[in-house]
Design an enzyme around this catalytic site. Structure first.
Site, mmCIF file in Angstrom:
data_model
loop_
_atom_site.group_PDB
_atom_site.id
_atom_site.type_symbol
_atom_site.label_atom_id
_atom_site.label_comp_id
_atom_site.label_asym_id
_atom_site.label_seq_id
_atom_site.Cartn_x
_atom_site.Cartn_y
_atom_site.Cartn_z
ATOM 1 N N SER A 310 129.019 20.991 119.246
ATOM 2 C CA SER A 310 127.944 21.329 120.172
ATOM 3 C C SER A 310 126.816 20.288 120.155
ATOM 4 O O SER A 310 127.041 19.140 120.503
ATOM 5 C CB SER A 310 127.420 22.729 119.839
ATOM 6 O OG SER A 310 126.584 23.218 120.855
ATOM 7 N N ASP A 321 128.136 6.257 122.919
ATOM 8 C CA ASP A 321 128.227 5.677 124.258
ATOM 9 C C ASP A 321 127.207 4.557 124.481
ATOM 10 O O ASP A 321 127.467 3.616 125.231
ATOM 11 C CB ASP A 321 128.022 6.763 125.314
ATOM 12 C CG ASP A 321 129.325 7.449 125.708
ATOM 13 O OD1 ASP A 321 130.391 7.045 125.200
ATOM 14 O OD2 ASP A 321 129.273 8.398 126.522
ATOM 15 N N LYS A 335 133.242 21.081 121.386
ATOM 16 C CA LYS A 335 132.536 22.145 122.106
ATOM 17 C C LYS A 335 131.577 21.485 123.087
ATOM 18 O O LYS A 335 130.466 21.118 122.747
ATOM 19 C CB LYS A 335 131.771 23.060 121.147
ATOM 20 C CG LYS A 335 131.048 24.203 121.848
ATOM 21 C CD LYS A 335 130.312 25.070 120.831
ATOM 22 C CE LYS A 335 129.573 26.212 121.538
ATOM 23 N NZ LYS A 335 128.481 25.716 122.407
#
Length: 501
Positions: A310, A321, A335
């Site tokens: 999460s 990224d 999740k």
């Protein structure tokens, strides 16, 4: 409507109350919902709401035994949420709802003791409350209560005779009020302590130096976590840290905004995360702000594993990224959805999925997870090692040994591990960890364990020995990894199809 339900309809006033409950008319939850007339299934909604309402009273009037209305209420709520087939959309009874509030708010009125309690109580071994760890600067810690102490009474009530929820009810309360506890230390020492309840903050961030590398462990994301993280960075900066390890292992998440605020300390521009939903008001894009960037040009590694989930994946994905961190460990849980918790009318609540989140490269990792840049896994036991481990656990020899040797050093731990290995032959490092865990139950919490933690050791090795800039240049974004996975899947399907000809 079916005749069997007709006599229930006479309960007009109570019927209105039930409809209120079953439609979960909490103003904060549905303040932005479309009006009933605008909903495409408005007629069906009314029909099924009436049927549920009527069935409730039919059961109340006709079932062979009297039924507590709360039981039917909870069953209806659970059933509706379970029908979504979404493991994250769930009903939360009073105790779970309170625990969630404590976690996300980050503070509550209490005495500052992390505790455990056995589920079974026997005359030989009463289920007293055991102190796992006093929270720093809390009433419990300042009163001298230690890890390993037993709380045998709370305001005169024997703790072996009450549930964990009842224990929490008695320890928590209004700030400034008092509670008296009886402590048992060791086998015979007992004393009473009067504690004054205070605001207790969950310690979600712990940190320290390992040589010239700063180490920060984040256990969950609450409303105070980003602030505590910055305090950690400030302290490490004063200590002259040259590299950073952020430990997100076993962190199940928490507040999305807390993860965003921490990511913003590393990322100076662009998207941190976005949420997408069928409801326009749940769509959002969180951008980095250059003014909030406080960590610059510091080689950073994030530790992850299968229990990293999460909000932890939001932070991991954002740093990956944007090439701000290198990921070490094992693939995360996966999740990639956002839940909103809402309270109901009886001190309980529920969570429901309202959106999915996407990383800076516009990738959703739900049910997929995030692969580390460097895979480091703990070896699984062989069949014989599993047997030896089970035998050691069954023998229950470590706890009494540690109790009789209260001042064990690392040399003592290694020596005892060698002794145990002769009878229970499995990884000595794991045996040492078991002994150390037992010893640590009565000691201040250990920040890290370099003897056991191969993932942390690998992170430290990378930071010390490898060209970190080169490593980061070769990492791939989640979008690139997603494209590779899809290409590999297509290739495998093509090969399987051709082989079946």
């Amino acid at each position: 409507m079916n005749k069997i339900f007709s006599k229930s309809l006479k309960h007009t006033v109570v019927s209105e109350i039930l409809i209120f409950l079953l439609t979960i008319a909490t103003s904060q939850c549905f303040a932005q919902s479309p009006s009933a007339t605008a909903r495409p299934n408005a007629e069906k909604e009314k029909l099924y709401s009436d049927i549920i309402n009527s069935l409730f009273y039919y059961i109340q009037d006709n079932y062979v035994e009297e039924v507590d209305p709360e039981v039917l209420y909870q069953g209806a709520i659970k059933g509706m949420l379970q029908a979504l087939n979404d493991p994250y959309s769930v009903y939360m009874p009073k105790d779970e709802w309170r625990s969630l509030q404590d976690t996300t708010v980050g503070s509550f009125g209490g005495v500052g003791l992390s505790i455990t309690k056995p589920t079974e109580s026997t005359p030989e071994k009463p289920a007293y409350v055991e102190v796992s760890q006093p929270i720093d600067n809390s009433p419990g810690a300042m009163a001298g209560i230690r890890a390993g102490d037993l709380i045998v009474e709370i305001d005169g009530v024997d703790t072996a005779s009450i549930t964990m929820n009842e224990v929490l009810d008695r320890l928590r309360g209004v700030v400034g009020t008092k509670v008296k506890v009886k402590i048992r230390r060791g086998k015979t020492m007992e004393f009473e302590v009067e504690l004054v309840r205070a605001i207790i903050e969950n310690p979600t961030v712990k940190y320290g130096m390992i040589g010239t590398t700063g180490y920060i462990r984040v256990t969950e994301f609450s409303s105070t976590t980003a602030k505590r993280f910055q305090e950690a960075i400030d302290s490490l900066t004063k200590s002259g840290y040259k590299a950073l390890v952020i430990d997100l292992r076993n962190n199940g998440g928490g507040l999305l905004t807390a993860a965003v605020d921490i990511a913003d300390k590393f990322i100076d521009k662009g998207v941190i995360v976005s949420t997408k939903s069928r409801l326009s008001y749940e769509n959002a894009v969180y951008f980095a702000k250059k003014s909030k960037t406080t960590v610059k040009d510091i080689p950073t590694i994030v530790l992850i594993n299968g229990a990293t989930a999460s909000a932890s994946e939001i932070l991991s994905g954002a740093l990956k990224d944007t090439k701000k961190a290198y990921l070490v460990g094992e693939k995360t849980y996966g999740k990639g959805s956002v839940q909103i918790p809402s309270n109901l009318v009886s001190e309980d609540g529920f969570k429901i999925t309202v959106a999915r989140y996407y990383s800076p490269s516009d990738t959703n990792i739900d049910k997929v997870g995030i692969k580390p840049d460097k895979q480091v896994s703990y070896e699984e036991f062989t069949e014989d090692e599993e047997k030896a481990y089970a035998e050691l656990m069954k023998a229950d020899v470590i706890a009494p040994y540690v109790e009789n040797h209260p001042n064990m050093t690392e040399k003592d731990i290694s020596s005892y591990a060698e002794e145990l290995y002769k009878k229970y032959p499995f990884d000595k490092r794991v045996i040492r960890k078991l002994i150390r865990n037992e010893y640590d139950r009565t000691q201040p919490a250990r920040l890290y364990d370099l003897d056991y933690d191969i993932q942390l050791n690998e992170a430290l090795r990378i930071l010390k020995e490898e060209d970190f800039s080169k490593l980061m240049k070769n990492t791939k974004t989640l979008k690139e990894l997603e494209a590779e996975a899809e290409k590999e899947k297509a290739s495998n399907e093509k090969a399987a199809k051709e082989s079946g000809k």
